[in-house]
Design a protein around this motif. Structure first.
Motif, PDB file in Angstrom:
ATOM      1  N   ARG A  60     -18.221  36.780  11.205  1.00  0.00           N
ATOM      2  CA  ARG A  60     -17.405  36.369  10.069  1.00  0.00           C
ATOM      3  C   ARG A  60     -16.406  34.957  10.705  1.00  0.00           C
ATOM      4  N   GLY A  61     -16.917  34.468  11.797  1.00  0.00           N
ATOM      5  CA  GLY A  61     -15.713  32.658  11.796  1.00  0.00           C
ATOM      6  C   GLY A  61     -14.361  32.996  12.307  1.00  0.00           C
ATOM      7  N   VAL A  62     -14.295  33.866  12.435  1.00  0.00           N
ATOM      8  CA  VAL A  62     -12.611  33.631  13.170  1.00  0.00           C
ATOM      9  C   VAL A  62     -12.333  35.156  14.082  1.00  0.00           C
ATOM     10  N   GLU A  63     -11.487  35.076  15.092  1.00  0.00           N
ATOM     11  CA  GLU A  63     -11.603  35.603  16.177  1.00  0.00           C
ATOM     12  C   GLU A  63     -11.487  37.574  15.782  1.00  0.00           C
ATOM     13  N   THR A  64     -11.903  38.125  16.566  1.00  0.00           N
ATOM     14  CA  THR A  64     -11.917  39.387  16.356  1.00  0.00           C
ATOM     15  C   THR A  64     -11.093  40.194  16.820  1.00  0.00           C
ATOM     16  N   SER A  65     -10.378  39.832  18.644  1.00  0.00           N
ATOM     17  CA  SER A  65     -10.431  41.158  19.285  1.00  0.00           C
ATOM     18  C   SER A  65      -9.327  42.477  18.697  1.00  0.00           C
ATOM     19  N   GLY A  66      -8.267  41.555  17.797  1.00  0.00           N
ATOM     20  CA  GLY A  66      -7.203  42.702  17.438  1.00  0.00           C
ATOM     21  C   GLY A  66      -8.049  43.614  15.987  1.00  0.00           C
ATOM     22  N   VAL A  67      -9.263  42.739  15.433  1.00  0.00           N
ATOM     23  CA  VAL A  67      -9.661  44.324  14.521  1.00  0.00           C
ATOM     24  C   VAL A  67     -10.309  45.282  15.609  1.00  0.00           C
ATOM     25  N   LEU A  68     -11.108  44.777  16.773  1.00  0.00           N
ATOM     26  CA  LEU A  68     -12.078  45.794  17.679  1.00  0.00           C
ATOM     27  C   LEU A  68     -10.772  46.337  18.229  1.00  0.00           C
ATOM     28  N   ARG A  69     -10.182  46.190  18.606  1.00  0.00           N
ATOM     29  CA  ARG A  69      -9.386  47.176  19.045  1.00  0.00           C
ATOM     30  C   ARG A  69      -8.808  47.536  18.692  1.00  0.00           C
ATOM     31  N   THR A  70      -8.457  48.118  17.095  1.00  0.00           N
ATOM     32  CA  THR A  70      -7.884  49.160  16.301  1.00  0.00           C
ATOM     33  C   THR A  70      -9.418  49.841  16.553  1.00  0.00           C
ATOM     34  N   LEU A  71     -10.593  49.082  15.934  1.00  0.00           N
ATOM     35  CA  LEU A  71     -11.831  50.160  15.305  1.00  0.00           C
ATOM     36  C   LEU A  71     -11.601  50.833  16.964  1.00  0.00           C
ATOM     37  N   LEU A  72     -11.785  50.693  18.171  1.00  0.00           N
ATOM     38  CA  LEU A  72     -11.654  50.653  19.551  1.00  0.00           C
ATOM     39  C   LEU A  72     -11.313  52.774  19.502  1.00  0.00           C
ATOM     40  N   GLU A  73      -9.481  52.084  18.740  1.00  0.00           N
ATOM     41  CA  GLU A  73      -8.327  52.785  19.231  1.00  0.00           C
ATOM     42  C   GLU A  73      -8.648  53.996  18.107  1.00  0.00           C
ATOM     43  N   ARG A  74      -8.998  53.984  17.576  1.00  0.00           N
ATOM     44  CA  ARG A  74      -9.548  54.728  15.342  1.00  0.00           C
ATOM     45  C   ARG A  74     -10.872  55.250  16.347  1.00  0.00           C
ATOM     46  N   LYS A  75     -11.605  55.410  17.591  1.00  0.00           N
ATOM     47  CA  LYS A  75     -12.360  55.891  18.283  1.00  0.00           C
ATOM     48  C   LYS A  75     -13.736  55.160  16.683  1.00  0.00           C
ATOM     49  N   LEU A  76     -14.319  54.756  16.640  1.00  0.00           N
ATOM     50  CA  LEU A  76     -15.196  53.834  15.478  1.00  0.00           C
ATOM     51  C   LEU A  76     -15.913  53.319  15.851  1.00  0.00           C
ATOM     52  N   VAL A  77     -15.982  52.649  17.255  1.00  0.00           N
ATOM     53  CA  VAL A  77     -16.557  52.250  17.469  1.00  0.00           C
ATOM     54  C   VAL A  77     -16.439  52.349  19.381  1.00  0.00           C
ATOM     55  N   ARG A  78     -17.101  52.218  19.865  1.00  0.00           N
ATOM     56  CA  ARG A  78     -17.481  52.133  21.643  1.00  0.00           C
ATOM     57  C   ARG A  78     -18.060  51.182  22.264  1.00  0.00           C
ATOM     58  N   ILE A  79     -17.213  51.317  23.309  1.00  0.00           N
ATOM     59  CA  ILE A  79     -18.052  49.574  24.653  1.00  0.00           C
ATOM     60  C   ILE A  79     -19.398  50.104  25.275  1.00  0.00           C
ATOM     61  N   VAL A  80     -20.391  50.358  25.505  1.00  0.00           N
ATOM     62  CA  VAL A  80     -21.470  50.581  26.426  1.00  0.00           C
ATOM     63  C   VAL A  80     -22.191  50.005  27.055  1.00  0.00           C
ATOM     64  N   GLY A  81     -22.221  49.085  27.422  1.00  0.00           N
ATOM     65  CA  GLY A  81     -21.980  47.702  27.910  1.00  0.00           C
ATOM     66  C   GLY A  81     -21.598  47.019  28.442  1.00  0.00           C
ATOM     67  N   ARG A  82     -21.731  46.130  29.471  1.00  0.00           N
ATOM     68  CA  ARG A  82     -21.181  44.938  29.439  1.00  0.00           C
ATOM     69  C   ARG A  82     -22.422  43.520  29.957  1.00  0.00           C
TER      70      ARG A  82
END
Length: 82
Positions: A60-82
């Motif tokens: 994307r060429g931009v920082e995405t932490s806020g967008v990813l937080r929104t997607l996580l809160e809405r349960k559209l994505v999930r963290i599966v490992g680190r």
């Protein structure tokens, strides 16, 4: 649902007893909308998964932490490992 005359026109209205349910439906409709950046990030995740935040930011060429937080809160994505 009833048809009521209002200000020289007509309006479909629900009974007052159902107001709480109608408000809940309206909130659900509003909550479903995503920003353009959220949709773009979600599309990248769907197409390239699995990937890490840095890869999304590189594409994307931009920082995405806020967008990813929104997607996580809405349960559209999930963290599966680190």
């Amino acid at each position: 649902v009833r048809l009521v005359a209002v200000a020289g026109g007509y309006r479909l209205v629900t009974k007052q007893d159902y107001a709480a349910w109608v408000k809940r439906l309206d909130k659900a409709k509003t909550a479903a909308k995503l920003s353009r950046s959220a949709l773009e990030s979600l599309a990248i995740i769907a197409y390239k998964q699995p990937l890490v935040r840095g890869e999304i930011e590189e594409i994307r060429g931009v920082e995405t932490s806020g967008v990813l937080r929104t997607l996580l809160e809405r349960k559209l994505v999930r963290i599966v490992g680190r």
